[in-house]
Enzyme design. Structure first.
Site, PDB file in Angstrom:
ATOM      1  N   GLY A   1       1.342  -1.236   3.370  1.00  0.00           N
ATOM      2  CA  GLY A   1       0.294  -1.941   2.638  1.00  0.00           C
ATOM      3  C   GLY A   1       0.821  -2.542   1.347  1.00  0.00           C
ATOM      4  O   GLY A   1       0.166  -2.494   0.303  1.00  0.00           O
TER       5      GLY A   1
ATOM      6  N   TYR B   1     -15.093   6.609   4.814  1.00  0.00           N
ATOM      7  CA  TYR B   1     -13.823   6.474   4.087  1.00  0.00           C
ATOM      8  C   TYR B   1     -13.475   7.811   3.427  1.00  0.00           C
ATOM      9  O   TYR B   1     -12.325   8.266   3.508  1.00  0.00           O
ATOM     10  CB  TYR B   1     -13.943   5.381   3.038  1.00  0.00           C
TER      11      TYR B   1
ATOM     12  N   THR C   1      -8.518  -3.355  -7.984  1.00  0.00           N
ATOM     13  CA  THR C   1      -7.695  -3.942  -6.925  1.00  0.00           C
ATOM     14  C   THR C   1      -8.623  -4.734  -6.007  1.00  0.00           C
ATOM     15  O   THR C   1      -9.832  -4.796  -6.231  1.00  0.00           O
ATOM     16  CB  THR C   1      -6.969  -2.865  -6.096  1.00  0.00           C
TER      17      THR C   1
END
Length: 253
Positions: free
Chosen positions: A13, A160, A197
Site C-alpha cells: 500500500g 473495519y 490521509t
C-alpha cells in the site's frame, strides 16, 4: 537505523498515505525499498522522487488480495534483491457500511486485504528470511486504534474494526510462533487513530465529510505514524515494540 542500511524492506500500500511516507523515509535511511500497490504509477513517481537518497524504491504492481500477485512479487524480489528483511504490512481499506447493511462481498474484500493479504505477505517474508538464514528481520503490521475499541456512532467502520481486532490477535499469535521457533525475528503493530490521509475521503466517499471529521480534532499526520514505525525498527535487537497506540491528543476515543 544504521543496521538497516542496504537491507530490503517491503511496504504494501505504498502509493499513498502512511505507506508512501514510510517507503520514502526508509529509502532516506538507506534501505532498498520495494513499494507495492495496485496503482503502480504513483509508486513509480515515488521511486523517482527518492533517486538522490541513500536508498531506493522499486515499484511493483500488486493486489495483495490475489495470491498469484503476491507470489509473483516475492519471486521478483528474490530475483532482484535475494529476499525481504523488513515487511511493513500497510495496505488496508474500509467500506462505509454498517454490519446490518454491508454485503457479503464487501466483507470478503476487506478480509482478503486487511487480514488474509497481510498474513500472506507475512508468511512469505518469514519464509524468505528462513531460506537465507536471516534471524534479525522485522514484521510491522499497520493496525489501528479500531483494533482496540469500537467507537459509538461509527457503524460504517464496525467491520473495519473487526478486521483490525484480527490484526491485534495476529500480532500476538506471530510473536508466540516466532518465540516457539527460537527466532529473533521481531513483530510490531502500529495502531494509529484519526490521521489526515486519503483513507477518510475514500471510506466516506466525500471530501467535505472527511474535512468535517478532521475539524473535530487535529488529526495525526503520516509523518507522525511513520515516526512510530522508525521507533520500532530502531529499537535494540533485544527489544520488541509490541504495539504502539498513537492518537490525536484531544481524541475522545
Amino acid at each position: 537505523m544504521e543496521r538497516w542500511v542496504g537491507r530490503v524492506a517491503l511496504v504494501t500500500g505504498a502509493s499513498s498515505g502512511f505507506g508512501e511516507v514510510i517507503a520514502k523515509r526508509l529509502a532516506e535511511y538507506g534501505m532498498k525499498v520495494v513499494g507495492c500497490a495496485r496503482n503502480i504509477e504513483k509508486i513509480l513517481a515515488l521511486s523517482e522522487s527518492v533517486k538522490d537518497c541513500k536508498g531506493s524504491v522499486l515499484a511493483i504492481q500488486c493486489d495483495i488480495s490475489k495470491d498469484e500477485d503476491i507470489q509473483s512479487m516475492f519471486d521478483k524480489i528474490k530475483q532482484t534483491y535475494g529476499g525481504v528483511d523488513v515487511c511493513v504490512n500497510n495496505a488496508g481499506f474500509s467500506y462505509n457500511s454498517s454490519l446490518l447493511e454491508a454485503t457479503s462481498e464487501q466483507w470478503r474484500q476487506m478480509l482478503d486485504v486487511n487480514v488474509v493479504g497481510l498474513l500472506a505477505c507475512t508468511r512469505e517474508t518469514v519464509k524468505s528470511m528462513k531460506e537465507r538464514g536471516v534471524d534479525d528481520g522485522h514484521i510491522v503490521l499497520m493496525s489501528s486504534m479500531s483494533g482496540h475499541r469500537v467507537v459509538p456512532g461509527s457503524a460504517g467502520l464496525h467491520f473495519y474494526a473487526a478486521t483490525k481486532h484480527c490484526v491485534k490477535a495476529i500480532t500476538e499469535g506471530l510473536r508466540n510462533e516466532l518465540v516457539a521457533m527460537k527466532s529473533n525475528i521481531r513483530v510490531s503493530a502500529i495502531s494509529p487513530g484519526l490521521a489526515r490521509t486519503d483513507f477518510a475521503r475514500r471510506t466516506l466517499g466525500d471530501e467535505e465529510k472527511a474535512e468535517q471529521r478532521f475539524s473535530v480534532m487535529e488529526p495525526l499526520t503520516s509523518d507522525d505514524v511513520t515516526d512510530s514505525v522508525i521507533y520500532a525498527l530502531s529499537a535494540p535487537p533485544r527489544v520488541q515494540i509490541h504495539d504502539v497506540l498513537i492518537r490525536p491528543t484531544n481524541s475522545a476515543y
